[in-house]
Design a protein around this motif. Sequence first.
Motif, PDB file in Angstrom:
ATOM      1  N   MET A  47      54.593  39.330  66.075  1.00 40.71           N
ATOM      2  CA  MET A  47      53.933  38.188  66.706  1.00 40.71           C
ATOM      3  C   MET A  47      54.664  36.905  66.332  1.00 40.71           C
ATOM      4  SD  MET A  47      50.068  36.648  66.152  1.00 40.71           S
ATOM      5  CE  MET A  47      50.484  36.072  64.501  1.00 40.71           C
ATOM      6  N   THR A  48      54.891  36.073  67.323  1.00 42.17           N
ATOM      7  CA  THR A  48      55.516  34.771  67.107  1.00 42.17           C
ATOM      8  C   THR A  48      54.513  33.672  67.429  1.00 42.17           C
ATOM      9  OG1 THR A  48      57.726  35.610  67.656  1.00 42.17           O
ATOM     10  CG2 THR A  48      57.382  33.224  67.781  1.00 42.17           C
ATOM     11  N   VAL A  49      54.384  32.710  66.533  1.00 42.60           N
ATOM     12  CA  VAL A  49      53.469  31.590  66.736  1.00 42.60           C
ATOM     13  C   VAL A  49      54.210  30.467  67.461  1.00 42.60           C
ATOM     14  CG1 VAL A  49      52.042  29.853  65.622  1.00 42.60           C
ATOM     15  CG2 VAL A  49      52.128  32.177  64.696  1.00 42.60           C
ATOM     16  N   ALA A  50      53.642  29.996  68.564  1.00 45.17           N
ATOM     17  CA  ALA A  50      54.223  28.895  69.323  1.00 45.17           C
ATOM     18  C   ALA A  50      53.499  27.598  68.960  1.00 45.17           C
ATOM     19  CB  ALA A  50      54.114  29.156  70.818  1.00 45.17           C
ATOM     20  N   ILE A  51      54.259  26.567  68.669  1.00 47.64           N
ATOM     21  CA  ILE A  51      53.708  25.257  68.306  1.00 47.64           C
ATOM     22  C   ILE A  51      54.261  24.217  69.261  1.00 47.64           C
ATOM     23  CG2 ILE A  51      53.539  23.492  66.511  1.00 47.64           C
ATOM     24  CD1 ILE A  51      53.907  25.685  64.432  1.00 47.64           C
ATOM     25  N   LEU A  52      53.382  23.450  69.849  1.00 50.56           N
ATOM     26  CA  LEU A  52      53.796  22.386  70.763  1.00 50.56           C
ATOM     27  C   LEU A  52      53.913  21.074  70.002  1.00 50.56           C
ATOM     28  CD1 LEU A  52      51.566  23.156  73.907  1.00 50.56           C
ATOM     29  CD2 LEU A  52      53.901  23.912  73.415  1.00 50.56           C
ATOM     30  N   GLY A  53      55.106  20.553  69.942  1.00 51.00           N
ATOM     31  CA  GLY A  53      55.329  19.276  69.276  1.00 51.00           C
ATOM     32  C   GLY A  53      55.956  19.437  67.903  1.00 51.00           C
ATOM     33  N   ALA A  54      57.093  18.777  67.697  1.00 51.56           N
ATOM     34  CA  ALA A  54      57.792  18.848  66.414  1.00 51.56           C
ATOM     35  C   ALA A  54      57.605  17.570  65.624  1.00 51.56           C
ATOM     36  CB  ALA A  54      59.278  19.120  66.640  1.00 51.56           C
ATOM     37  N   GLY A  55      56.403  17.006  65.726  1.00 51.08           N
ATOM     38  CA  GLY A  55      56.069  15.862  64.886  1.00 51.08           C
ATOM     39  C   GLY A  55      55.632  16.336  63.518  1.00 51.08           C
ATOM     40  N   ILE A  56      55.043  15.422  62.733  1.00 52.38           N
ATOM     41  CA  ILE A  56      54.615  15.777  61.381  1.00 52.38           C
ATOM     42  C   ILE A  56      53.625  16.933  61.391  1.00 52.38           C
ATOM     43  CG2 ILE A  56      53.224  14.954  59.441  1.00 52.38           C
ATOM     44  CD1 ILE A  56      56.055  14.075  59.271  1.00 52.38           C
ATOM     45  N   THR A  57      52.662  16.899  62.324  1.00 52.29           N
ATOM     46  CA  THR A  57      51.635  17.948  62.368  1.00 52.29           C
ATOM     47  C   THR A  57      52.242  19.294  62.704  1.00 52.29           C
ATOM     48  OG1 THR A  57      49.971  16.336  63.054  1.00 52.29           O
ATOM     49  CG2 THR A  57      49.462  18.653  63.424  1.00 52.29           C
ATOM     50  N   GLY A  58      53.083  19.332  63.733  1.00 57.67           N
ATOM     51  CA  GLY A  58      53.707  20.590  64.134  1.00 57.67           C
ATOM     52  C   GLY A  58      54.596  21.167  63.048  1.00 57.67           C
TER      53      GLY A  58
ATOM     54  N   ALA B  27      54.464  20.480  59.791  1.00 59.41           N
ATOM     55  CA  ALA B  27      53.659  20.828  58.622  1.00 59.41           C
ATOM     56  C   ALA B  27      52.914  22.136  58.837  1.00 59.41           C
ATOM     57  CB  ALA B  27      52.675  19.712  58.304  1.00 59.41           C
ATOM     58  N   PHE B  28      52.571  22.427  60.099  1.00 59.99           N
ATOM     59  CA  PHE B  28      51.878  23.678  60.392  1.00 59.99           C
ATOM     60  C   PHE B  28      52.857  24.850  60.395  1.00 59.99           C
ATOM     61  CE2 PHE B  28      49.978  26.742  63.446  1.00 59.99           C
ATOM     62  CZ  PHE B  28      48.808  27.004  62.758  1.00 59.99           C
TER      63      PHE B  28
ATOM     64  N   GLY C 222      56.736  34.470  56.236  1.00 58.19           N
ATOM     65  CA  GLY C 222      57.476  35.442  57.018  1.00 58.19           C
ATOM     66  C   GLY C 222      57.004  35.569  58.452  1.00 58.19           C
ATOM     67  N   ILE C 223      56.195  34.636  58.928  1.00 58.61           N
ATOM     68  CA  ILE C 223      55.690  34.678  60.298  1.00 58.61           C
ATOM     69  C   ILE C 223      56.650  33.910  61.209  1.00 58.61           C
ATOM     70  CG2 ILE C 223      53.788  34.029  61.828  1.00 58.61           C
ATOM     71  CD1 ILE C 223      51.932  34.182  59.408  1.00 58.61           C
ATOM     72  N   PRO C 224      57.168  34.538  62.256  1.00 56.44           N
ATOM     73  CA  PRO C 224      58.094  33.862  63.163  1.00 56.44           C
ATOM     74  C   PRO C 224      57.408  32.680  63.868  1.00 56.44           C
ATOM     75  CG  PRO C 224      58.181  36.242  63.464  1.00 56.44           C
ATOM     76  CD  PRO C 224      56.982  35.957  62.609  1.00 56.44           C
ATOM     77  N   VAL C 225      58.108  31.574  63.966  1.00 56.10           N
ATOM     78  CA  VAL C 225      57.560  30.364  64.571  1.00 56.10           C
ATOM     79  C   VAL C 225      58.567  29.779  65.561  1.00 56.10           C
ATOM     80  CG1 VAL C 225      56.792  27.987  64.154  1.00 56.10           C
ATOM     81  CG2 VAL C 225      56.131  29.803  62.563  1.00 56.10           C
ATOM     82  N   ARG C 226      58.060  29.356  66.715  1.00 53.49           N
ATOM     83  CA  ARG C 226      58.886  28.621  67.675  1.00 53.49           C
ATOM     84  C   ARG C 226      58.183  27.296  67.968  1.00 53.49           C
ATOM     85  NH1 ARG C 226      61.242  31.607  72.775  1.00 53.49           N
ATOM     86  NH2 ARG C 226      62.484  29.682  72.677  1.00 53.49           N
ATOM     87  N   ILE C 227      58.900  26.220  67.730  1.00 55.02           N
ATOM     88  CA  ILE C 227      58.330  24.882  67.961  1.00 55.02           C
ATOM     89  C   ILE C 227      58.996  24.263  69.181  1.00 55.02           C
ATOM     90  CG2 ILE C 227      57.948  22.588  66.992  1.00 55.02           C
ATOM     91  CD1 ILE C 227      58.042  23.787  64.230  1.00 55.02           C
ATOM     92  N   PHE C 228      58.182  23.836  70.130  1.00 51.34           N
ATOM     93  CA  PHE C 228      58.686  23.243  71.361  1.00 51.34           C
ATOM     94  C   PHE C 228      58.499  21.724  71.311  1.00 51.34           C
ATOM     95  CE2 PHE C 228      57.464  27.572  72.237  1.00 51.34           C
ATOM     96  CZ  PHE C 228      58.496  28.055  73.032  1.00 51.34           C
ATOM     97  N   GLU C 229      59.580  21.002  71.560  1.00 52.80           N
ATOM     98  CA  GLU C 229      59.548  19.545  71.497  1.00 52.80           C
ATOM     99  C   GLU C 229      60.242  18.961  72.720  1.00 52.80           C
ATOM    100  OE1 GLU C 229      59.026  15.900  71.065  1.00 52.80           O
ATOM    101  OE2 GLU C 229      58.213  17.090  69.409  1.00 52.80           O
ATOM    102  N   ALA C 230      59.567  18.037  73.400  1.00 52.40           N
ATOM    103  CA  ALA C 230      60.124  17.434  74.610  1.00 52.40           C
ATOM    104  C   ALA C 230      61.202  16.409  74.302  1.00 52.40           C
ATOM    105  CB  ALA C 230      59.006  16.775  75.431  1.00 52.40           C
ATOM    106  N   ALA C 231      61.121  15.767  73.129  1.00 52.12           N
ATOM    107  CA  ALA C 231      62.100  14.744  72.763  1.00 52.12           C
ATOM    108  C   ALA C 231      63.407  15.392  72.315  1.00 52.12           C
ATOM    109  CB  ALA C 231      61.544  13.852  71.661  1.00 52.12           C
ATOM    110  N   ALA C 232      64.423  14.554  72.165  1.00 49.10           N
ATOM    111  CA  ALA C 232      65.744  15.066  71.798  1.00 49.10           C
ATOM    112  C   ALA C 232      65.825  15.455  70.328  1.00 49.10           C
ATOM    113  CB  ALA C 232      66.809  14.016  72.119  1.00 49.10           C
ATOM    114  N   SER C 233      64.886  14.964  69.494  1.00 47.62           N
ATOM    115  CA  SER C 233      64.911  15.276  68.065  1.00 47.62           C
ATOM    116  C   SER C 233      63.498  15.476  67.550  1.00 47.62           C
ATOM    117  CB  SER C 233      65.598  14.151  67.278  1.00 47.62           C
ATOM    118  OG  SER C 233      64.883  12.939  67.430  1.00 47.62           O
TER     119      SER C 233
ATOM    120  N   LEU D 222      53.636  19.718  48.383  1.00 49.49           N
ATOM    121  CA  LEU D 222      54.390  20.044  49.586  1.00 49.49           C
ATOM    122  C   LEU D 222      55.471  19.002  49.858  1.00 49.49           C
ATOM    123  CD1 LEU D 222      54.844  21.654  52.201  1.00 49.49           C
ATOM    124  CD2 LEU D 222      53.045  20.278  53.259  1.00 49.49           C
ATOM    125  N   LEU D 223      55.118  17.725  49.732  1.00 53.50           N
ATOM    126  CA  LEU D 223      56.088  16.656  49.979  1.00 53.50           C
ATOM    127  C   LEU D 223      57.243  16.724  48.984  1.00 53.50           C
ATOM    128  CD1 LEU D 223      53.676  13.657  50.645  1.00 53.50           C
ATOM    129  CD2 LEU D 223      55.119  14.813  52.314  1.00 53.50           C
TER     130      LEU D 223
END
Length: 210
Positions: free
Chosen positions: A1-12, A14-15, A23-34, A66-67
Motif C-alpha cells: 500500500m502506498t499513501v498519497a499526500i496532496l501538498g508538499a507544504g509543512i503539513t504534507g 510532516a505527515f 517503511g510505508i511507501p509515500v507519494r507526495i503530489f505538489e502543484a508548485a515547482a518546489s 522532530l525539528l
Amino acid sequence: MTVAILGAGITGLAFGYPLTKQGIPVRIFEAAASEGGLASSFESHGFCFDYGPHEFVTDNPELETLLTEVCGDDLLTVVKRTSQHFGGRFIPYPFGIVDIVRSINPLVTLRAGIDVTWNRLCNLVRKPKDDSFAAWTKSRFGKTLYDLYFGPYTHKVWGVEPHDLDPRTASDRITVDSVWDLLVKSVRHRWLGADDFKASFRDAIEYALA
C-alpha cells in the motif's frame, strides 16, 4: 500500500516523514515547482527570500525532537522580542504597566483610568453584558482603550467587526481581565519576583526558527 499526500507544504511533509520511517511507501503530489509551501524560499539577484515565516512556537517536546532530527545544525533557537506601535511609539509586548504609563499621553491615561474605574463600579451593580468581543472588552477596559487599541487592532487581525466576534475570542486572547489585574500582576512581577507572567506575559518568548 502506498499513501498519497496532496501538498508538499509543512503539513504534507510532516505527515509523510514518520510514515517513511515506518517503511510505508509515500507519494507526495505538489502543484508548485518546489516543496515547502509557505515555508519555502526563493533566490533572486543573489538574495534568498522567504515566502512565509520559518518559525515554530511550541512547548511540545515531540515536535522539538522532530525539528532537531530533521533540521540538524540548521535549526536555531532564538529569543523573540515584540512590540506594538501605539500613539506614535513602540511599546514592548506583552505590555507592562510602566511601559504603558511612559508611552501614552497623560490625558489619554487619565481618561482611560476614569473609564476603567467607572466600568468596575458599574459591574458591581449589574453583571456586564458579554455578548461580543466588543462588549467584553469595553466592560473591563472601558470605551477609551477599546476605541484606541482593542477595537482597531482586533479588526485588523481578524478582518471582522469586534461586535460580530464571540466574547470567548476576547477571554481566550486577552490574558488579563482588567487594567487593575494588569497593574497588580506587573507590581508583583517587577518588585516581588512573582511568576504571574510566566505563561502569558513573558518579556521574551523562546521559539525554534528553522
